[in-house]
Write a protein that holds these residues in place. Sequence first.
Motif, PDB file in Angstrom:
ATOM      1  N   GLU A 234       0.857  -1.205   0.000  1.00 15.81           N
ATOM      2  CA  GLU A 234       0.000   0.000   0.000  1.00 15.81           C
ATOM      3  C   GLU A 234       0.889   1.250   0.000  1.00 15.81           C
ATOM      4  O   GLU A 234       0.627   2.221  -0.694  1.00 15.81           O
ATOM      5  CB  GLU A 234      -0.920   0.031   1.227  1.00 15.81           C
ATOM      6  CG  GLU A 234      -2.003  -1.041   1.247  1.00 15.81           C
ATOM      7  CD  GLU A 234      -1.480  -2.425   1.659  1.00 15.81           C
ATOM      8  OE1 GLU A 234      -0.348  -2.496   2.232  1.00 15.81           O
ATOM      9  OE2 GLU A 234      -2.168  -3.429   1.388  1.00 15.81           O
ATOM     10  N   ARG A 235       1.965   1.205   0.809  1.00 14.34           N
ATOM     11  CA  ARG A 235       2.883   2.349   0.864  1.00 14.34           C
ATOM     12  C   ARG A 235       3.568   2.521  -0.495  1.00 14.34           C
ATOM     13  O   ARG A 235       3.707   3.644  -1.009  1.00 14.34           O
ATOM     14  CB  ARG A 235       3.908   2.113   1.985  1.00 14.34           C
ATOM     15  CG  ARG A 235       4.957   3.169   2.046  1.00 14.34           C
ATOM     16  CD  ARG A 235       5.446   3.479   3.454  1.00 14.34           C
ATOM     17  NE  ARG A 235       6.239   4.690   3.417  1.00 14.34           N
ATOM     18  CZ  ARG A 235       7.569   4.716   3.499  1.00 14.34           C
ATOM     19  NH1 ARG A 235       8.250   3.608   3.694  1.00 14.34           N
ATOM     20  NH2 ARG A 235       8.209   5.860   3.409  1.00 14.34           N
TER      21      ARG A 235
ATOM     22  N   ASP B 234       2.405   1.654  -3.407  1.00 15.34           N
ATOM     23  CA  ASP B 234       1.402   2.204  -4.329  1.00 15.34           C
ATOM     24  C   ASP B 234       1.212   3.706  -4.099  1.00 15.34           C
ATOM     25  O   ASP B 234       1.111   4.484  -5.050  1.00 15.34           O
ATOM     26  CB  ASP B 234       0.053   1.488  -4.140  1.00 15.34           C
ATOM     27  CG  ASP B 234       0.009   0.147  -4.884  1.00 15.34           C
ATOM     28  OD1 ASP B 234       0.840  -0.066  -5.789  1.00 15.34           O
ATOM     29  OD2 ASP B 234      -0.862  -0.680  -4.548  1.00 15.34           O
ATOM     30  N   ARG B 235       1.186   4.093  -2.811  1.00 14.72           N
ATOM     31  CA  ARG B 235       0.971   5.506  -2.474  1.00 14.72           C
ATOM     32  C   ARG B 235       2.134   6.356  -2.968  1.00 14.72           C
ATOM     33  O   ARG B 235       1.947   7.365  -3.632  1.00 14.72           O
ATOM     34  CB  ARG B 235       0.848   5.644  -0.953  1.00 14.72           C
ATOM     35  CG  ARG B 235      -0.470   6.242  -0.524  1.00 14.72           C
ATOM     36  CD  ARG B 235      -0.650   6.450   0.957  1.00 14.72           C
ATOM     37  NE  ARG B 235       0.393   6.080   1.870  1.00 14.72           N
ATOM     38  CZ  ARG B 235       0.415   4.953   2.582  1.00 14.72           C
ATOM     39  NH1 ARG B 235      -0.557   4.066   2.427  1.00 14.72           N
ATOM     40  NH2 ARG B 235       1.395   4.714   3.437  1.00 14.72           N
TER      41      ARG B 235
ATOM     42  N   ARG C 195      -0.290   3.579  -9.306  1.00 14.46           N
ATOM     43  CA  ARG C 195       0.222   2.555  -8.380  1.00 14.46           C
ATOM     44  C   ARG C 195       1.499   1.989  -8.971  1.00 14.46           C
ATOM     45  O   ARG C 195       1.844   2.300 -10.117  1.00 14.46           O
ATOM     46  CB  ARG C 195      -0.811   1.429  -8.186  1.00 14.46           C
ATOM     47  CG  ARG C 195      -1.177   0.718  -9.489  1.00 14.46           C
ATOM     48  CD  ARG C 195      -2.092  -0.478  -9.281  1.00 14.46           C
ATOM     49  NE  ARG C 195      -2.538  -1.047 -10.538  1.00 14.46           N
ATOM     50  CZ  ARG C 195      -1.849  -1.894 -11.287  1.00 14.46           C
ATOM     51  NH1 ARG C 195      -0.650  -2.283 -10.910  1.00 14.46           N
ATOM     52  NH2 ARG C 195      -2.335  -2.361 -12.429  1.00 14.46           N
TER      53      ARG C 195
END
Length: 271
Positions: free
Chosen positions: A205-206, A208-209, A219
């Motif tokens: 998630e990090r 992608d962020r 992403r």
Amino acid sequence: MNPIESATPGHLLAGKTAIVTGSTHGLGSDIARGLAASGARVTVLGLDEGAGRSVAESIGESALFVRTDVTDDAQIGRAISATLDCFGQLDFLVNNACSYADSGLASGRDQWLRLLNVNLVSAAIFAQKAAPHLPRGGVIVNLGSTGGKFGAAGRALYPASKAALLQLTRNLAVELAPDGIRVVSVSPAWTWSPSLAQLADGSIERADRVGAGLHPLGRVGRGEEVAQAVAFLCSTAASWITGVDIPVDGGFSILGPDQGVSPREWFNRST
Ligand SMILES: NC(=O)c1ccc[n+]([C@@H]2O[C@H](COP(=O)([O-])OP(=O)(O)OC[C@H]3O[C@@H](n4cnc5c(N)ncnc54)[C@H](O)[C@@H]3O)[C@@H](O)[C@H]2O)c1
């Protein structure tokens, strides 16, 4: 959420055999699994015996692991022989193994030669030794990188090796075209892998962020997406494609220095 909606069809590479170098971890293992999911038998190569065996076991009977250091010509020869003995043919070579050991301008001659040996020279020698065994319709896929297309401080060896690999792709494509062998490259941008996981503290998630602003699709890539591009390039669906690089990068390489943002927006941001 898995952003990949469609898997590679299981019949695309049925009856074919591939070698994927450096496929004990990372994108290489994703590519080995992806080619197997497309119906190919796969030889997994790499330095880490335990990890290599477990990748091959996870694929099943259609996979073989051969411990191989790609900087050793004799070991390259043995890996090709083991593949021919086990599967009876070799159709595709994927030059994926790489080193990221790069100190940029501070790198000494030994470091330059070590990295170029893994990333560039080994790909050339593997192609040289594999080519006589490839049939018409055989394919060599080299792993490039967006890192080999743009300037960046603190790096020199890895980008230079990847840029050189794209040139090698063009030369080999012309050389091997009369034999009906195609040579292509794929250039991923940031793709979820052990090296990216390390930068992102293991959080996709990090990744992608942080990667969202640099990749228009918002992403970072997934190894399966690179694998699907490699499977397509190996297939007869790509029979008229040779000598070129296919960016597999979520749009990373279509952005200029303005990162896809208009001058008006840059002026707004600077006030
Ligand atoms: N991960 C990314 O974001 C990304 C982006 C662009 C391009 N790529 C390219 O994709 C490929 C795979 O990248 P990755 O991030 O999965 O790398 P990785 O470091 O996870 O995997 C590279 C593999 O090569 C193996 N290797 C190194 N030296 C070897 C040798 N002498 N003999 C045999 N194997 C050797 C390593 O053991 C490792 O398994 C590389 O060619 C890389 O340049 C990756």
